[in-house]
Each structure stands twice: as structure tokens, then as C-alpha cells.
Motif scaffolding. Structure first.
Motif, short mmCIF file in Angstrom:
data_model
loop_
_atom_site.label_atom_id
_atom_site.label_comp_id
_atom_site.label_asym_id
_atom_site.label_seq_id
_atom_site.Cartn_x
_atom_site.Cartn_y
_atom_site.Cartn_z
N PHE A 106 0.83 -1.21 0.00
CA PHE A 106 0.00 0.00 0.00
C PHE A 106 0.86 1.25 0.00
CE2 PHE A 106 -2.35 3.37 2.21
CZ PHE A 106 -3.49 3.45 1.41
N MET A 107 1.86 1.27 0.88
CA MET A 107 2.70 2.47 0.99
C MET A 107 3.55 2.66 -0.27
SD MET A 107 1.72 3.94 3.67
CE MET A 107 2.89 5.29 3.51
N LEU A 108 4.01 1.57 -0.87
CA LEU A 108 4.74 1.70 -2.13
C LEU A 108 3.83 2.30 -3.20
CD1 LEU A 108 7.08 1.28 -4.05
CD2 LEU A 108 6.51 -1.15 -4.17
N ALA A 109 2.61 1.79 -3.28
CA ALA A 109 1.66 2.32 -4.26
C ALA A 109 1.36 3.80 -4.02
CB ALA A 109 0.36 1.52 -4.22
N MET A 110 1.15 4.18 -2.76
CA MET A 110 0.83 5.57 -2.45
C MET A 110 2.00 6.49 -2.77
SD MET A 110 -2.26 5.33 -1.70
CE MET A 110 -2.54 7.07 -1.31
N SER A 111 3.22 6.01 -2.56
CA SER A 111 4.40 6.81 -2.92
C SER A 111 4.45 7.03 -4.43
CB SER A 111 5.68 6.10 -2.45
OG SER A 111 5.68 5.92 -1.06
N LEU A 112 4.18 5.97 -5.19
CA LEU A 112 4.20 6.08 -6.66
C LEU A 112 3.09 7.00 -7.16
CD1 LEU A 112 4.94 2.34 -7.48
CD2 LEU A 112 6.50 4.27 -7.82
N ILE A 113 1.93 6.95 -6.51
CA ILE A 113 0.83 7.86 -6.88
C ILE A 113 1.26 9.31 -6.68
CG2 ILE A 113 -1.48 8.66 -6.20
CD1 ILE A 113 -2.13 5.65 -5.66
N GLN A 114 1.93 9.58 -5.57
CA GLN A 114 2.41 10.94 -5.30
C GLN A 114 3.45 11.37 -6.35
OE1 GLN A 114 1.35 13.16 -3.10
NE2 GLN A 114 -0.16 11.75 -2.20
N LEU A 115 4.14 10.39 -6.92
CA LEU A 115 5.13 10.68 -7.96
C LEU A 115 4.50 10.67 -9.35
CD1 LEU A 115 8.00 8.44 -6.54
CD2 LEU A 115 8.01 10.95 -6.63
N GLN A 117 3.04 8.24 -10.87
CA GLN A 117 3.35 7.00 -11.60
C GLN A 117 2.23 6.00 -11.31
OE1 GLN A 117 7.34 5.82 -10.52
NE2 GLN A 117 8.22 7.78 -11.15
N ASN A 118 1.03 6.39 -11.74
CA ASN A 118 -0.17 5.62 -11.39
C ASN A 118 -0.18 4.22 -11.98
OD1 ASN A 118 -0.84 7.94 -10.10
ND2 ASN A 118 -2.67 8.39 -11.30
N ARG A 119 0.30 4.08 -13.20
CA ARG A 119 0.31 2.76 -13.82
C ARG A 119 1.20 1.78 -13.03
NH1 ARG A 119 -1.24 1.16 -18.79
NH2 ARG A 119 -2.34 2.63 -20.13
N LEU A 120 2.32 2.29 -12.55
CA LEU A 120 3.21 1.45 -11.75
C LEU A 120 2.58 1.09 -10.41
CD1 LEU A 120 6.73 3.10 -12.31
CD2 LEU A 120 5.91 0.93 -13.23
N ALA A 121 1.76 1.99 -9.88
CA ALA A 121 1.13 1.76 -8.57
C ALA A 121 0.04 0.70 -8.63
CB ALA A 121 0.55 3.07 -8.04
N LEU A 122 -0.59 0.56 -9.79
CA LEU A 122 -1.78 -0.29 -9.93
C LEU A 122 -1.57 -1.74 -9.45
CD1 LEU A 122 -4.71 0.05 -10.93
CD2 LEU A 122 -3.94 -0.69 -13.17
N GLN A 141 -8.48 3.42 -3.05
CA GLN A 141 -7.38 3.89 -3.89
C GLN A 141 -7.22 3.03 -5.14
OE1 GLN A 141 -5.87 6.68 -3.47
NE2 GLN A 141 -6.51 7.18 -1.38
N TYR A 142 -7.43 1.73 -4.99
CA TYR A 142 -7.38 0.82 -6.15
C TYR A 142 -8.49 1.16 -7.13
CZ TYR A 142 -7.04 -3.71 -8.61
OH TYR A 142 -6.90 -4.71 -9.55
N GLY A 143 -9.68 1.43 -6.60
CA GLY A 143 -10.80 1.84 -7.44
C GLY A 143 -10.50 3.12 -8.21
N MET A 144 -9.87 4.08 -7.55
CA MET A 144 -9.53 5.34 -8.19
C MET A 144 -8.57 5.11 -9.37
SD MET A 144 -11.14 7.85 -6.72
CE MET A 144 -10.21 9.35 -7.05
N LEU A 145 -7.57 4.25 -9.16
CA LEU A 145 -6.62 3.99 -10.24
C LEU A 145 -7.29 3.25 -11.40
CD1 LEU A 145 -3.17 3.04 -8.65
CD2 LEU A 145 -4.06 5.26 -9.33
N LEU A 146 -8.15 2.29 -11.07
CA LEU A 146 -8.87 1.57 -12.12
C LEU A 146 -9.74 2.53 -12.94
CD1 LEU A 146 -9.90 -1.58 -10.06
CD2 LEU A 146 -8.38 -1.59 -12.05
N ALA A 147 -10.41 3.45 -12.26
CA ALA A 147 -11.26 4.43 -12.95
C ALA A 147 -10.42 5.32 -13.87
CB ALA A 147 -12.02 5.27 -11.93
N GLN A 148 -9.24 5.70 -13.40
CA GLN A 148 -8.36 6.53 -14.23
C GLN A 148 -7.91 5.80 -15.48
OE1 GLN A 148 -5.20 7.80 -11.61
NE2 GLN A 148 -6.62 8.85 -10.25
N GLN A 149 -7.83 4.48 -15.39
CA GLN A 149 -7.46 3.67 -16.56
C GLN A 149 -8.69 3.29 -17.39
OE1 GLN A 149 -4.21 3.17 -17.30
NE2 GLN A 149 -3.78 4.40 -15.47
N GLU A 150 -9.85 3.89 -17.03
CA GLU A 150 -11.13 3.67 -17.71
C GLU A 150 -11.63 2.22 -17.58
OE1 GLU A 150 -11.02 5.25 -21.67
OE2 GLU A 150 -10.39 7.24 -21.01
#
Length: 218
Positions: A106-115, A117-122, A141-150
Motif C-alpha cells: 500500500f505504501m509503495l503504491a501511495m508513494s508512486l501515486i504521489q510521484l 506514476q499511477n500505472r506502476l502503482a496499480l 485507492q485501487y478503485g480510483m486507479l482503475l477508474a483513471q485507466q477507464e
């Protein structure tokens, strides 16, 4: 109960001075034990002594370069300082040497989102919810990234699960409404915006979109 376990118990009870004292004793008794340094660092971080805490994490890594918990704790400290690149590096190191926990993913993903790098966080958020199905915030947060990827259908599944786990999560209801709206399910969307407003009266985004929908129906 050994001193590290006792110190952790003191931390859980918010007895920071007692925890620091017992971890210090553990270090004096065995100054080659990385666990005691990590634990002492966590006490220091909890009371705002971040520079000192980092020195203890660094000492733990010096003693054992595979001390995954030290990298994880250092990552948290960097994340709180908004040093997201350093944070992601620490969480990634912890993962590579064996820390396969939902918290670390989770924390790795959240760090990547702040950077941004959403695709890497997924995939890390995907793994996080696989490991801990009841983590509502990870689902959101997973839902948000999925929505961003349509990937709207998949996002809806995560938002729905989030609201089941945390019925007061107004933002999850709001984003469910947006997702339903994208699928032209206006009735369901309106119900979700209403739910968001029920949980958080005056939710600005839900209020605005609800008003737009209702004006469109007139």
C-alpha cells in the motif's frame, strides 16, 4: 516476554518513555540486534524525533542489510516528510528482500501515486487488496486507479466493497456515483451522490454533480 516484545506493548499503550527505556536496555544487552534499533527508531519517529529515528534505522541496516522492517520504517518516515522518491525506494527494497505485507504494498503504491506514476502503482494496490480484503482505503485507492485507466466495471467493484467495509466513506459513494454516471445509469448515480451527502452533508463535489443531474432532468 523479552524486552523487544515488552517495548512494543508499551508503544501500543502509548507509553513512549517506558518503551524507549526498555529498547535502550535491549540495545545495551545486545548491540548487534537490528530489531532493537528498529523498535527504538519507531519510538523516536512516533514522538517526532525523525532525524534520530533515521539514524537507528540506518544502524539496523548496517547490522543486517536484509532487515526489511528497517527499510519499511524508513520509507514511512520519508513518506511523512513528502520525500516520495526516497520513500518508494525504501518500500521497494523492503519488498525485494521479503516484506510481502499489504501495508508495504500500500505504501509503495501511495508513494508512486504521489510521484504521478499511477500505472506502476496499480499492481501493488491489486496485491494489497489480495492480501487484505478488508482494507477499505486500499480498495478505494485501487478503485480510483482503475477508474483513471477507464476500467469502470472493475472500479465499481472496488468502490462497492469499500462502502461495505466503511459505510461512512463519502468519497467512495461519490466516486461510485461518477462511475455509474459514466455508464449512463443516472438513477444509480443520483442515489450514490445522495448517499455521499447523507454521510457528509455539504460534500462539495456530490452537491454540485447532483444539482447538474437534477437540472438536466427538468
Amino acid at each position: 516476554m523479552d524486552k523487544n516484545q515488552l517495548g512494543i506493548q508499551y508503544m501500543q499503550e502509548g507509553k513512549w518513555e517506558e518503551a524507549a527505556k526498555i529498547f535502550n536496555e535491549a540495545i545495551e544487552e545486545n548491540n548487534a540486534d537490528p530489531v532493537a534499533y528498529i523498535n527504538f527508531g519507531n519510538v523516536l519517529a512516533a514522538v517526532g524525533e525523525e532525524e534520530k529515528a533515521m539514524k537507528f534505522y540506518e544502524k539496523a541496516i548496517e547490522l543486517d542489510e536484509n532487515a526489511a522492517a528497517a527499510y519499511y520504517s524508513a520509507g514511512n518516515l520519508y513518506f511523512n516528510q513528502e520525500r516520495f522518491k526516497e520513500a518508494s525506494n525504501m518500500f521497494e527494497k523492503a519488498m525485494k528482500i521479503g516484506l510481502q505485507t499489504s501495508d508495504n504494498y500500500f505504501m509503495l503504491a501511495m508513494s508512486l501515486i504521489q510521484l504521478e506514476q499511477n500505472r506502476l502503482a496499480l499492481p501493488y494496490l491489486q496485491r494489497c487488496v489480495e492480501l487484505d480484503e478488508n482494507d477499505a482505503e486500499a480498495r478505494f485507492q485501487y478503485g480510483m486507479l482503475l477508474a483513471q485507466q477507464e476500467l469502470i466495471d472493475q472500479a465499481i467493484v472496488q468502490f462497492e466493497k469499500c462502502t461495505e467495509l466503511e459505510p461512512e466513506h463519502a468519497d467512495a459513494f461519490y466516486n461510485l456515483g461518477v462511475a455509474y454516471g459514466l455508464q449512463d445509469q443516472e438513477e444509480k448515480a443520483l442515489a450514490m451522490f445522495n448517499k455521499a451527502l447523507e454521510v457528509q452533508p455539504g460534500h462539495p463535489l456530490a452537491s454540485y454533480v447532483k444539482k447538474v443531474i437534477e437540472q438536466g432532468e427538468k
